[in-house]
Motif scaffolding. Structure first.
Motif, PDB file in Angstrom:
ATOM      1  N   ASN A 109       0.809  -1.213   0.000  1.00 19.65           N
ATOM      2  CA  ASN A 109       0.000   0.000   0.000  1.00 19.65           C
ATOM      3  C   ASN A 109       0.845   1.268   0.000  1.00 19.65           C
ATOM      4  O   ASN A 109       0.339   2.342  -0.303  1.00 19.65           O
ATOM      5  CB  ASN A 109      -0.922  -0.014   1.221  1.00 19.65           C
TER       6      ASN A 109
ATOM      7  N   ILE B 137       0.812   3.317  -3.251  1.00 17.57           N
ATOM      8  CA  ILE B 137      -0.485   3.938  -3.516  1.00 17.57           C
ATOM      9  C   ILE B 137      -0.675   5.162  -2.632  1.00 17.57           C
ATOM     10  O   ILE B 137      -1.172   6.193  -3.078  1.00 17.57           O
ATOM     11  CB  ILE B 137      -1.613   2.909  -3.307  1.00 17.57           C
ATOM     12  N   VAL B 138      -0.271   5.050  -1.390  1.00 17.84           N
ATOM     13  CA  VAL B 138      -0.390   6.185  -0.468  1.00 17.84           C
ATOM     14  C   VAL B 138       0.474   7.342  -0.940  1.00 17.84           C
ATOM     15  O   VAL B 138       0.048   8.509  -0.887  1.00 17.84           O
ATOM     16  CB  VAL B 138      -0.017   5.745   0.967  1.00 17.84           C
TER      17      VAL B 138
ATOM     18  N   PHE C  44      -0.981  13.726  -5.357  1.00 17.22           N
ATOM     19  CA  PHE C  44      -2.151  14.352  -5.976  1.00 17.22           C
ATOM     20  C   PHE C  44      -2.776  15.397  -5.049  1.00 17.22           C
ATOM     21  O   PHE C  44      -3.292  16.393  -5.509  1.00 17.22           O
ATOM     22  CB  PHE C  44      -3.196  13.302  -6.347  1.00 17.22           C
ATOM     23  N   LEU C  45      -2.728  15.149  -3.748  1.00 12.80           N
ATOM     24  CA  LEU C  45      -3.298  16.100  -2.801  1.00 12.80           C
ATOM     25  C   LEU C  45      -2.466  17.368  -2.690  1.00 12.80           C
ATOM     26  O   LEU C  45      -2.982  18.433  -2.405  1.00 12.80           O
ATOM     27  CB  LEU C  45      -3.457  15.451  -1.431  1.00 12.80           C
TER      28      LEU C  45
ATOM     29  N   LEU D  44       1.293   8.069  -4.024  1.00 12.10           N
ATOM     30  CA  LEU D  44       0.622   8.666  -5.176  1.00 12.10           C
ATOM     31  C   LEU D  44      -0.539   9.561  -4.741  1.00 12.10           C
ATOM     32  O   LEU D  44      -0.731  10.656  -5.269  1.00 12.10           O
ATOM     33  CB  LEU D  44       0.108   7.580  -6.112  1.00 12.10           C
ATOM     34  N   ARG D  45      -1.316   9.082  -3.789  1.00  9.94           N
ATOM     35  CA  ARG D  45      -2.428   9.890  -3.288  1.00  9.94           C
ATOM     36  C   ARG D  45      -1.929  11.184  -2.673  1.00  9.94           C
ATOM     37  O   ARG D  45      -2.535  12.236  -2.854  1.00  9.94           O
ATOM     38  CB  ARG D  45      -3.222   9.099  -2.250  1.00  9.94           C
ATOM     39  N   ASN D  46      -0.837  11.099  -1.931  1.00  5.85           N
ATOM     40  CA  ASN D  46      -0.289  12.283  -1.293  1.00  5.85           C
ATOM     41  C   ASN D  46       0.205  13.296  -2.335  1.00  5.85           C
ATOM     42  O   ASN D  46       0.046  14.493  -2.163  1.00  5.85           O
ATOM     43  CB  ASN D  46       0.835  11.924  -0.334  1.00  5.85           C
TER      44      ASN D  46
END
Length: 96
Positions: A83, A86-87, A93-94, A89-91
């Motif tokens: 994970n 993925i985390v 984008f934020l 990548l999310r960070n």
């Protein structure tokens, strides 16, 4: 029977191992444990003759088949190690 089947499997004597395996199933009604037949499975899988010798009918399905299918079966994206990408990548984008 199990030890003798394993011995033949370790020495790449597939014919003798299959013959003993069939005899074991005929005499006892069930095959030996997975540890004794893993070399036979490996040899048949490498040579592509698993269906020709009806190995699945003799000793059943491979209990470790799910392991060989790859990452999709293990659902690694939900584990902590899987994970982390993925985390990240999310960070990113934020932050944008």
């Amino acid at each position: 029977y199990g030890t003798l089947i394993e011995h033949y499997g370790n020495r790449n004597e597939l014919g003798s191992a299959l013959y003993l395996l069939k005899e074991c199933v005929d005499v006892h009604g069930f095959p030996p444990g997975e540890g004794f037949v893993k070399q036979i499975r490996l040899m048949c899988r490498q040579r592509g003759i698993t269906k020709d010798v009806r190995l699945e009918k003799l000793i059943g399905k491979d209990p470790l088949e799910w392991l060989r299918k790859g990452e999709n079966s293990k659902r690694r994206e939900y584990s902590k190690k899987g994970n982390r990408g993925i985390v990240e990548l999310r960070n990113t984008f934020l932050r944008v």
